[in-house]
Scaffold this motif. Structure first.
Motif, PDB file in Angstrom:
ATOM      1  N   LYS A   2       7.701  15.740  10.486  1.00 27.57           N
ATOM      2  CA  LYS A   2       7.602  17.199  10.492  1.00 27.57           C
ATOM      3  C   LYS A   2       8.552  17.845   9.487  1.00 27.57           C
ATOM      4  CE  LYS A   2       6.055  17.827  15.293  1.00 27.57           C
ATOM      5  NZ  LYS A   2       6.442  18.358  16.640  1.00 27.57           N
ATOM      6  N   ALA A   3       9.697  17.205   9.248  1.00 25.50           N
ATOM      7  CA  ALA A   3      10.708  17.785   8.360  1.00 25.50           C
ATOM      8  C   ALA A   3      10.533  17.404   6.902  1.00 25.50           C
ATOM      9  CB  ALA A   3      12.098  17.350   8.831  1.00 25.50           C
ATOM     10  N   THR A   4       9.579  16.512   6.607  1.00 27.54           N
ATOM     11  CA  THR A   4       9.406  15.989   5.252  1.00 27.54           C
ATOM     12  C   THR A   4       8.284  16.712   4.523  1.00 27.54           C
ATOM     13  OG1 THR A   4      10.162  13.793   5.960  1.00 27.54           O
ATOM     14  CG2 THR A   4       8.946  13.900   3.897  1.00 27.54           C
ATOM     15  N   ASP A   5       8.554  17.068   3.279  1.00 28.04           N
ATOM     16  CA  ASP A   5       7.523  17.652   2.423  1.00 28.04           C
ATOM     17  C   ASP A   5       6.594  16.528   1.964  1.00 28.04           C
ATOM     18  OD1 ASP A   5       5.931  18.886   0.568  1.00 28.04           O
ATOM     19  OD2 ASP A   5       7.552  19.466  -0.793  1.00 28.04           O
ATOM     20  N   LEU A   6       5.384  16.512   2.485  1.00 28.98           N
ATOM     21  CA  LEU A   6       4.425  15.450   2.170  1.00 28.98           C
ATOM     22  C   LEU A   6       3.334  15.940   1.216  1.00 28.98           C
ATOM     23  CD1 LEU A   6       4.073  13.922   5.763  1.00 28.98           C
ATOM     24  CD2 LEU A   6       5.375  12.974   3.835  1.00 28.98           C
ATOM     25  N   SER A   7       3.580  17.039   0.540  1.00 28.74           N
ATOM     26  CA  SER A   7       2.550  17.637  -0.311  1.00 28.74           C
ATOM     27  C   SER A   7       2.158  16.743  -1.490  1.00 28.74           C
ATOM     28  CB  SER A   7       3.009  19.006  -0.826  1.00 28.74           C
ATOM     29  OG  SER A   7       4.209  18.898  -1.568  1.00 28.74           O
ATOM     30  N   GLU A   8       3.077  15.876  -1.930  1.00 30.70           N
ATOM     31  CA  GLU A   8       2.777  14.969  -3.042  1.00 30.70           C
ATOM     32  C   GLU A   8       2.573  13.529  -2.563  1.00 30.70           C
ATOM     33  OE1 GLU A   8       2.371  15.915  -6.164  1.00 30.70           O
ATOM     34  OE2 GLU A   8       2.858  18.010  -5.749  1.00 30.70           O
ATOM     35  N   ILE A   9       2.478  13.345  -1.254  1.00 26.32           N
ATOM     36  CA  ILE A   9       2.369  12.017  -0.650  1.00 26.32           C
ATOM     37  C   ILE A   9       0.963  11.841  -0.082  1.00 26.32           C
ATOM     38  CG2 ILE A   9       3.260  10.495   1.166  1.00 26.32           C
ATOM     39  CD1 ILE A   9       5.234  10.984  -1.158  1.00 26.32           C
ATOM     40  N   ASP A  10       0.348  10.691  -0.365  1.00 31.78           N
ATOM     41  CA  ASP A  10      -1.025  10.440   0.077  1.00 31.78           C
ATOM     42  C   ASP A  10      -1.117   9.833   1.464  1.00 31.78           C
ATOM     43  OD1 ASP A  10      -2.881  10.830  -2.533  1.00 31.78           O
ATOM     44  OD2 ASP A  10      -0.908  10.065  -3.115  1.00 31.78           O
ATOM     45  N   ALA A  11      -0.089   9.121   1.891  1.00 29.74           N
ATOM     46  CA  ALA A  11      -0.079   8.509   3.224  1.00 29.74           C
ATOM     47  C   ALA A  11       1.351   8.118   3.559  1.00 29.74           C
ATOM     48  CB  ALA A  11      -0.980   7.271   3.273  1.00 29.74           C
ATOM     49  N   ILE A  12       1.615   7.926   4.847  1.00 24.34           N
ATOM     50  CA  ILE A  12       2.883   7.321   5.242  1.00 24.34           C
ATOM     51  C   ILE A  12       2.632   5.874   5.644  1.00 24.34           C
ATOM     52  CG2 ILE A  12       3.853   9.527   5.997  1.00 24.34           C
ATOM     53  CD1 ILE A  12       3.553   8.401   8.932  1.00 24.34           C
ATOM     54  N   LEU A  13       3.647   5.057   5.456  1.00 22.05           N
ATOM     55  CA  LEU A  13       3.653   3.687   5.959  1.00 22.05           C
ATOM     56  C   LEU A  13       4.633   3.664   7.122  1.00 22.05           C
ATOM     57  CD1 LEU A  13       2.802   0.649   5.499  1.00 22.05           C
ATOM     58  CD2 LEU A  13       4.975   0.417   4.277  1.00 22.05           C
ATOM     59  N   SER A  14       4.139   3.331   8.313  1.00 22.68           N
ATOM     60  CA  SER A  14       4.981   3.428   9.501  1.00 22.68           C
ATOM     61  C   SER A  14       5.041   2.079  10.212  1.00 22.68           C
ATOM     62  CB  SER A  14       4.432   4.497  10.442  1.00 22.68           C
ATOM     63  OG  SER A  14       5.413   4.899  11.371  1.00 22.68           O
ATOM     64  N   VAL A  15       6.248   1.544  10.298  1.00 26.17           N
ATOM     65  CA  VAL A  15       6.452   0.216  10.866  1.00 26.17           C
ATOM     66  C   VAL A  15       6.282   0.248  12.379  1.00 26.17           C
ATOM     67  CG1 VAL A  15       8.969   0.470  11.153  1.00 26.17           C
ATOM     68  CG2 VAL A  15       7.970  -1.818  10.783  1.00 26.17           C
ATOM     69  N   SER A  16       5.741  -0.819  12.917  1.00 28.75           N
ATOM     70  CA  SER A  16       5.641  -0.962  14.368  1.00 28.75           C
ATOM     71  C   SER A  16       7.052  -0.985  14.957  1.00 28.75           C
ATOM     72  CB  SER A  16       4.908  -2.264  14.701  1.00 28.75           C
ATOM     73  OG  SER A  16       4.723  -2.405  16.084  1.00 28.75           O
ATOM     74  N   PRO A  17       7.255  -0.372  16.119  1.00 29.89           N
ATOM     75  CA  PRO A  17       8.616  -0.241  16.663  1.00 29.89           C
ATOM     76  C   PRO A  17       9.331  -1.585  16.805  1.00 29.89           C
ATOM     77  CG  PRO A  17       7.070   1.067  17.932  1.00 29.89           C
ATOM     78  CD  PRO A  17       6.253   0.242  16.988  1.00 29.89           C
ATOM     79  N   TYR A  18      10.579  -1.597  16.360  1.00 30.16           N
ATOM     80  CA  TYR A  18      11.379  -2.824  16.370  1.00 30.16           C
ATOM     81  C   TYR A  18      12.476  -2.754  17.429  1.00 30.16           C
ATOM     82  CZ  TYR A  18      13.938   0.408  13.344  1.00 30.16           C
ATOM     83  OH  TYR A  18      14.551   1.514  12.830  1.00 30.16           O
ATOM     84  N   TYR A  19      13.108  -3.872  17.683  1.00 26.00           N
ATOM     85  CA  TYR A  19      14.264  -4.029  18.572  1.00 26.00           C
ATOM     86  C   TYR A  19      13.938  -3.761  20.034  1.00 26.00           C
ATOM     87  CZ  TYR A  19      19.026  -4.103  20.309  1.00 26.00           C
ATOM     88  OH  TYR A  19      20.156  -4.425  21.021  1.00 26.00           O
TER      89      TYR A  19
END
Length: 292
Positions: A92-109
């Protein structure tokens, strides 16, 4: 989804000798890759040493890559973690206007159940304004996201478009490729298995070695996507040794040693990682000479 077919690279974060970010080297690396066939760039992943850079540095790194890229190839930004609410807040806090997708890791630990993994990505999907590429890397998370969970998410959420699968498990790749929705992408996160995955129906790779040898690696993947297995395996066999070397101690120390040998970036890493040993650096230089 063709924008994420082919060769993506998990770009490093180059550091100067004082361990500050080397933005000049980073911009040069972006141009080197785009000029030599890389199809898209993944920012602030494992190879980018995301766990030892600050949020302010992450913003600056992203800005440098966006500026150097000039809209030429798609960009993917790593935003993930084991605290779901923190991940959501960062998105929500990140400007993603120039980003095509996020890469989100499966929860660790935390080692969540498969239902916990599902609910984690469900919560991310519901608030993310761009496409989501899930990242399964059980060797680092100590928690495997099962094919059943991956495919359940793929079917339930239209903005979850792909998984970067990095379990080095051929059987798991094949289950995903057999059962996936038609428009869902299986992206290899294992350089050594990438060609086989592509030939079996995978979309491509998010590669580590690809950023050092983009011309050879992207050509191999392109041939694989065209079904030209014989020609592609000629390149695969040439690259096998250097791929094994870069992962023999730790990532990204290995790939940074390769990039240093090619005068593309320094080999510096931040603790608790340490640079590749002298013996590995020597082996890498010898392996690179054999590719010339």
């Amino acid at each position: 989804m063709t924008k994420f077919q082919g060769t993506g690279i998990a770009i490093i974060t180059p550091f100067k000798d004082d361990l500050s970010v080397d933005h000049s080297a980073l911009a040069n690396l972006v141009n080197y890759n785009i000029d030599n066939g890389t199809d898209y760039i993944v920012i602030s992943g494992t190879t980018g040493e995301s766990v030892t850079i600050t949020q302010e540095e992450k913003k600056e790194i992203t800005a440098t890559i966006i500026t150097a890229n000039k809209g030429r190839v798609p960009l993917v930004l790593g935003i993930g973690g084991n605290n779901t609410s923190d991940v959501i807040n960062e998105i929500k806090a990140t400007d993603l206007s120039e980003i095509d997708a996020i890469l989100s890791v499966s929860p660790y630990y935390s080692k969540p159940t498969q239902e916990g993994v599902y609910q984690h990505f469900k919560a991310i999907s519901e608030i993310c304004p761009v496409d989501v590429i899930m990242y399964n890397v059980p060797g680092r998370t100590s928690s495997n996201m099962s094919p059943e969970t991956t495919l359940r998410l793929a079917k339930d959420f239209s903005n979850i478009i792909a998984v970067k699968e990095a379990g080095n498990n051929v059987h798991q790749y094949l289950k995903l490729l057999r059962d996936k929705p038609e428009d869902f992408l299986i992206i290899s996160g294992d350089d050594d298995l990438a060609l086989g995955v592509v030939l079996a129906g995978g979309a491509g790779v998010i590669s580590v070695i690809g950023q050092a040898l983009p011309k050879q690696f992207s050509k191999m993947i392109r041939l694989g996507l065209e079904g030209k297995a014989k020609e592609a395996y000629v390149i695969h066999f040439q690259l096998m040794h250097i791929i094994s070397l870069i992962f023999s101690e730790n990532n990204p120390a290995g790939i940074k040693a390769v990039l240093a040998s090619l005068d593309l970036a320094k080999s510096n890493v931040r603790l608790p990682l340490v640079e590749a040993t002298n013996s590995l650096q020597k082996e890498i230089k010898q392996a690179l000479q054999l590719l010339d």
